[in-house]
Write a protein that holds these residues in place. Structure first.
Motif, PDB file in Angstrom:
ATOM      1  N   ARG A  17      50.407  34.705  32.463  1.00 36.16           N
ATOM      2  CA  ARG A  17      49.713  35.418  31.255  1.00 36.16           C
ATOM      3  C   ARG A  17      47.787  34.706  31.061  1.00 36.16           C
ATOM      4  N   PHE A  18      47.635  34.551  32.164  1.00 36.65           N
ATOM      5  CA  PHE A  18      45.407  33.718  31.731  1.00 36.65           C
ATOM      6  C   PHE A  18      45.367  34.756  32.970  1.00 36.65           C
ATOM      7  N   ILE A  19      45.619  34.842  35.002  1.00 36.13           N
ATOM      8  CA  ILE A  19      45.060  35.427  35.398  1.00 36.13           C
ATOM      9  C   ILE A  19      44.959  36.772  35.582  1.00 36.13           C
ATOM     10  N   LEU A  20      45.934  37.490  35.178  1.00 33.22           N
ATOM     11  CA  LEU A  20      46.119  39.001  35.383  1.00 33.22           C
ATOM     12  C   LEU A  20      45.997  39.350  34.593  1.00 33.22           C
ATOM     13  N   PRO A  21      45.570  39.433  33.198  1.00 35.67           N
ATOM     14  CA  PRO A  21      45.139  39.957  32.099  1.00 35.67           C
ATOM     15  C   PRO A  21      43.466  40.288  33.462  1.00 35.67           C
ATOM     16  N   VAL A  22      42.681  39.191  33.297  1.00 33.09           N
ATOM     17  CA  VAL A  22      41.560  39.238  34.082  1.00 33.09           C
ATOM     18  C   VAL A  22      41.029  40.488  34.818  1.00 33.09           C
ATOM     19  N   LEU A  24      43.332  42.319  35.793  1.00 30.69           N
ATOM     20  CA  LEU A  24      43.686  44.119  36.003  1.00 30.69           C
ATOM     21  C   LEU A  24      42.304  44.782  35.076  1.00 30.69           C
ATOM     22  N   ARG A  25      41.967  43.697  33.922  1.00 33.39           N
ATOM     23  CA  ARG A  25      40.941  44.437  33.578  1.00 33.39           C
ATOM     24  C   ARG A  25      39.240  44.834  34.162  1.00 33.39           C
ATOM     25  N   PHE A  26      39.113  43.938  35.192  1.00 32.46           N
ATOM     26  CA  PHE A  26      38.123  43.933  36.062  1.00 32.46           C
ATOM     27  C   PHE A  26      38.949  45.187  36.723  1.00 32.46           C
ATOM     28  N   PHE A  27      39.908  45.457  37.696  1.00 25.26           N
ATOM     29  CA  PHE A  27      40.084  46.667  38.738  1.00 25.26           C
ATOM     30  C   PHE A  27      40.087  47.647  38.015  1.00 25.26           C
ATOM     31  N   VAL A  28      40.618  47.718  36.520  1.00 24.03           N
ATOM     32  CA  VAL A  28      40.785  48.804  35.947  1.00 24.03           C
ATOM     33  C   VAL A  28      39.097  49.494  35.678  1.00 24.03           C
TER      34      VAL A  28
END
Length: 99
Positions: A17-22, A24-28
């Motif tokens: 919920r909290f770590i994966l979106p951050v 993904l946003r960084f790598f994308v």
């Protein structure tokens, strides 16, 4: 046993919920910037972000006219006064349909 399962489930749900979106946003974001740089280099320019954030765009050769001055490039010719400017219609052409 159930407490251990619930604890692992809560930790994984928190991560998703909290770590994966951050992450993904960084790598994308990094991937998009890399592709944009590669695209810009392929077609003879720098990064497309340079124009948006770095150097200002070049100024036009002919700056806008000053206060109240207007430059006219083309003036259409004025109609001659000798000709009748009002169109009253053409001549009647008899039409016969051929089958």
């Amino acid at each position: 046993m159930i407490i251990k399962f619930l604890l692992i489930f809560l930790v994984l749900s928190f991560a998703v919920r909290f770590i994966l979106p951050v992450l993904l946003r960084f790598f994308v974001g990094r991937f998009v910037q890399k592709q944009a740089r590669r695209y810009g280099q392929q077609f003879g320019g720098g990064s497309p972000f340079e124009a948006a954030f770095g150097t200002p765009p070049p100024q036009p050769r002919n700056p806008a006219p000053g206060s109240g001055n207007v430059q006219v490039d083309f003036v259409p010719p004025k109609p001659q006064k000798g000709k009748n400017q009002e169109f009253r219609g053409g001549e009647y052409v008899d039409f016969e349909e051929v089958k």
